[in-house]
Scaffold this motif. Structure first.
Motif, PDB file in Angstrom:
ATOM      1  N   ALA A 103      37.937  -2.292  36.707  1.00 34.79           N
ATOM      2  CA  ALA A 103      38.802  -1.474  37.627  1.00 34.79           C
ATOM      3  C   ALA A 103      40.158  -2.508  38.253  1.00 34.79           C
ATOM      4  O   ALA A 103      40.996  -2.275  38.195  1.00 34.79           O
ATOM      5  N   LYS A 104      39.747  -3.310  38.742  1.00 31.06           N
ATOM      6  CA  LYS A 104      40.897  -3.673  39.209  1.00 31.06           C
ATOM      7  C   LYS A 104      41.825  -5.132  38.413  1.00 31.06           C
ATOM      8  O   LYS A 104      43.067  -4.801  38.707  1.00 31.06           O
ATOM      9  N   LYS A 105      41.208  -5.140  37.447  1.00 26.36           N
ATOM     10  CA  LYS A 105      41.799  -6.051  36.275  1.00 26.36           C
ATOM     11  C   LYS A 105      42.395  -4.662  35.510  1.00 26.36           C
ATOM     12  O   LYS A 105      43.234  -5.237  34.205  1.00 26.36           O
ATOM     13  N   ARG A 106      42.219  -3.526  35.722  1.00 29.19           N
ATOM     14  CA  ARG A 106      42.777  -2.658  34.543  1.00 29.19           C
ATOM     15  C   ARG A 106      42.673  -2.782  33.139  1.00 29.19           C
ATOM     16  O   ARG A 106      43.041  -3.223  32.787  1.00 29.19           O
ATOM     17  N   ALA A 107      41.179  -3.882  33.167  1.00 26.87           N
ATOM     18  CA  ALA A 107      40.753  -3.655  32.064  1.00 26.87           C
ATOM     19  C   ALA A 107      39.830  -2.228  30.902  1.00 26.87           C
ATOM     20  O   ALA A 107      39.455  -2.011  31.707  1.00 26.87           O
ATOM     21  N   HIS A 108      39.973  -2.835  29.904  1.00 26.86           N
ATOM     22  CA  HIS A 108      39.127  -1.509  29.441  1.00 26.86           C
ATOM     23  C   HIS A 108      37.190  -1.873  29.584  1.00 26.86           C
ATOM     24  O   HIS A 108      37.604  -3.107  29.039  1.00 26.86           O
ATOM     25  N   LEU A 109      36.719  -0.945  28.755  1.00 25.39           N
ATOM     26  CA  LEU A 109      35.164  -1.612  29.329  1.00 25.39           C
ATOM     27  C   LEU A 109      34.540  -0.926  27.954  1.00 25.39           C
ATOM     28  O   LEU A 109      34.334   0.619  27.913  1.00 25.39           O
ATOM     29  N   ILE A 110      33.750  -1.320  27.366  1.00 28.22           N
ATOM     30  CA  ILE A 110      32.858  -1.069  26.623  1.00 28.22           C
ATOM     31  C   ILE A 110      31.681  -1.358  26.975  1.00 28.22           C
ATOM     32  O   ILE A 110      31.199  -2.064  26.924  1.00 28.22           O
ATOM     33  N   TYR A 111      30.314   0.118  26.942  1.00 27.82           N
ATOM     34  CA  TYR A 111      29.547  -0.198  27.588  1.00 27.82           C
ATOM     35  C   TYR A 111      28.460   0.525  27.042  1.00 27.82           C
ATOM     36  O   TYR A 111      28.908   1.411  26.630  1.00 27.82           O
TER      37      TYR A 111
END
Length: 161
Positions: free
Chosen positions: A153-161
Motif C-alpha cells: 500500500a505504501k509503495k502503491r505496488a500490486h500484490l498477488i497473494y
C-alpha cells in the motif's frame, strides 16, 4: 534495460520486458515503471513496453521457488526473498535478498527496494498442526501478511497473494 532500478547488487543480469496495453490506466503512478513506446501512433493498437520489478517473498518454499523459476525463465526481472539463503546468491541466476519478514530491519530494507509487483508466498510452517505451535505460526503468518499488505500500500505496488 532502460531505467531499470538496481536492487541489492550493482550487476543485474539480463532482464526481460512485459508488454501491457493498459498499464497507465490501471496505475496512477505509471511513471514509477521503466517503459518505452514501441512504435505506432497513439490509439493505433501499439503498446507500451513495461519492465515491472517483481519481488517474490518465500522464494525457498514450494510455491515461491517455482514462481521465481517461472518468472526468471520467462524473462521477468525478479528479486527473490529468502528467510535463510542456504547457498551464496552468486549461484542463483536471479537477484536475491535474505531476511526474516518478522523483523523490522527486513521490512525497512524492503521499503528501500523499488518494486511494482509483489508475489507474496512467505509463511511460517508449524511443527505441529494443533496446539500452541499452530497458534503461534498462525499469529506470525498474520503479522507477516499485514506487513506485506502495508508495504504494498505504501509503495502503491500490486500484490498477488
Amino acid at each position: 534495460m532502460n531505467g531499470c532500478s538496481r536492487w541489492s547488487r550493482s550487476n543485474l543480469r539480463s532482464r526481460g520486458q512485459w508488454t501491457e496495453k493498459s498499464y497507465s490506466e490501471n496505475r496512477q503512478d505509471a511513471s514509477d515503471a521503466s517503459y518505452n513506446w514501441t512504435g505506432g501512433a497513439p490509439g493505433s493498437g501499439a503498446t507500451w513496453v513495461i519492465q515491472l520489478r517483481i519481488l517474490v517473498t518465500g522464494a525457498a518454499g514450494l510455491i515461491g521457488c517455482h514462481t521465481v523459476k517461472f518468472l526468471h525463465e520467462n524473462g521477468y526481472p525478479v528479486l527473490a526473498h529468502y528467510r535463510r539463503l542456504d547457498e551464496p546468491d552468486t549461484k542463483k541466476p536471479w537477484d536475491t535478498m535474505q531476511g526474516d519478514l518478522v523483523h523490522d530491519t527486513t521490512i525497512r530494507a524492503l521499503g528501500r527496494i523499488r518494486f511494482d509487483l509483489m508475489v507474496h508466498c512467505a509463511a511460517v510452517f508449524p511443527d505441529q498442526f494443533y496446539g500452541a505451535y499452530a497458534e503461534q505460526a498462525a499469529r506470525t503468518n498474520l503479522l507477516i501478511d499485514e506487513r506485506m499488505l502495508d508495504l504494498c500500500a505504501k509503495k502503491r505496488a500490486h500484490l498477488i497473494y
